[in-house]
Write an enzyme that holds these catalytic residues in place. Structure first.
Site, PDB file in Angstrom:
ATOM      1  N   ASN A   1      -3.092 -12.802   8.753  1.00  0.00           N
ATOM      2  CA  ASN A   1      -4.524 -12.995   8.572  1.00  0.00           C
ATOM      3  C   ASN A   1      -4.901 -12.879   7.092  1.00  0.00           C
ATOM      4  OD1 ASN A   1      -7.276 -13.299   9.302  1.00  0.00           O
ATOM      5  ND2 ASN A   1      -6.930 -12.147  11.186  1.00  0.00           N
TER       6      ASN A   1
ATOM      7  N   LYS B   1       0.660   7.815  20.233  1.00  0.00           N
ATOM      8  CA  LYS B   1       1.065   7.810  21.640  1.00  0.00           C
ATOM      9  C   LYS B   1       2.087   6.706  21.870  1.00  0.00           C
ATOM     10  CE  LYS B   1      -2.628   4.920  23.527  1.00  0.00           C
ATOM     11  NZ  LYS B   1      -3.675   4.838  24.524  1.00  0.00           N
TER      12      LYS B   1
ATOM     13  N   HIS C   1       8.124   3.390  -7.705  1.00  0.00           N
ATOM     14  CA  HIS C   1       8.545   3.913  -8.997  1.00  0.00           C
ATOM     15  C   HIS C   1       9.000   5.358  -8.815  1.00  0.00           C
ATOM     16  CE1 HIS C   1       6.766   0.405 -10.906  1.00  0.00           C
ATOM     17  NE2 HIS C   1       5.748   0.578 -10.081  1.00  0.00           N
TER      18      HIS C   1
END
Length: 189
Positions: free
Chosen positions: A90, A186, A120
């Site tokens: 998207n 969950k 880094h």
């Protein structure tokens, strides 16, 4: 062959930390600027076939017709990104792929997702160095809006990453994770 004699892009794929003083470090920026030209063209297109064609050029791999990309999509290198079939990307996603990004089939990326395979060192003395670690997103994953996936993370099959999450550790298959840092919320079926 001495390490610094090897191609810098090969060394990145192998996970080698690249010093800012590396004799080939200028090639990283050159490659990024070359990619930016194609990215800009892709981001100015609304033709799905042209978008896929340009993304294929950026990644140097065929983007399947079943994959859809809604520009803009920001990519700094591209050649270390692999995208499967039936993937949906998207608006406004960012891929930093010098460390490698693999997106398997049926993955959905919501707006603003960031896949960052580069980091880094923590030491201020070495902080200008580049540390590559691959990201692997397995089949049927859904990553929610504005989630950030950090270097070295694998997201297991069928997992869901909640919107806004920052994922710094591997995500087990068939789970929902969320929060900063992301934690398992969950299991899912």
């Amino acid at each position: 062959m001495h390490t610094s004699d090897k191609d810098i892009f090969e060394r990145l794929r192998q996970g080698e930390t690249i010093s800012p003083n590396d004799s080939q470090s200028g090639r990283l920026r050159e490659a990024s600027f070359a990619t930016m030209e194609l990215v800009q063209r892709m981001n100015n297109s609304s033709n799905p076939d042209e978008i896929r064609s340009l993304l294929s050029q950026i990644t140097e791999s065929e983007i399947d017709a079943s994959t859809a990309v809604f520009p803009p999509l920001y990519i700094n290198y591209g050649k270390n990104t692999k995208i499967g079939k039936k993937v949906f990307i998207n608006f406004g996603c960012t891929f930093l792929d010098l460390g490698g990004i693999t997106i398997e089939d049926n993955v959905q990326l919501a707006p603003g997702v960031k896949l960052l395979s580069e980091s880094h060192p923590l030491s201020s003395r070495d902080r200008q160095s580049l540390v590559p670690k691959p990201i692997h997103i397995k089949r049927n994953v859904w990553i929610g809006a504005a989630a950030t996936i950090l270097p070295g993370v694998t997201i297991g099959e069928n997992a869901i990453v909640a919107a806004g999450a920052v994922v710094s550790r591997d995500v087990p298959a068939n789970t929902i994770v969320g929060g900063i840092p992301a934690k398992i919320l969950k299991p899912i079926e």
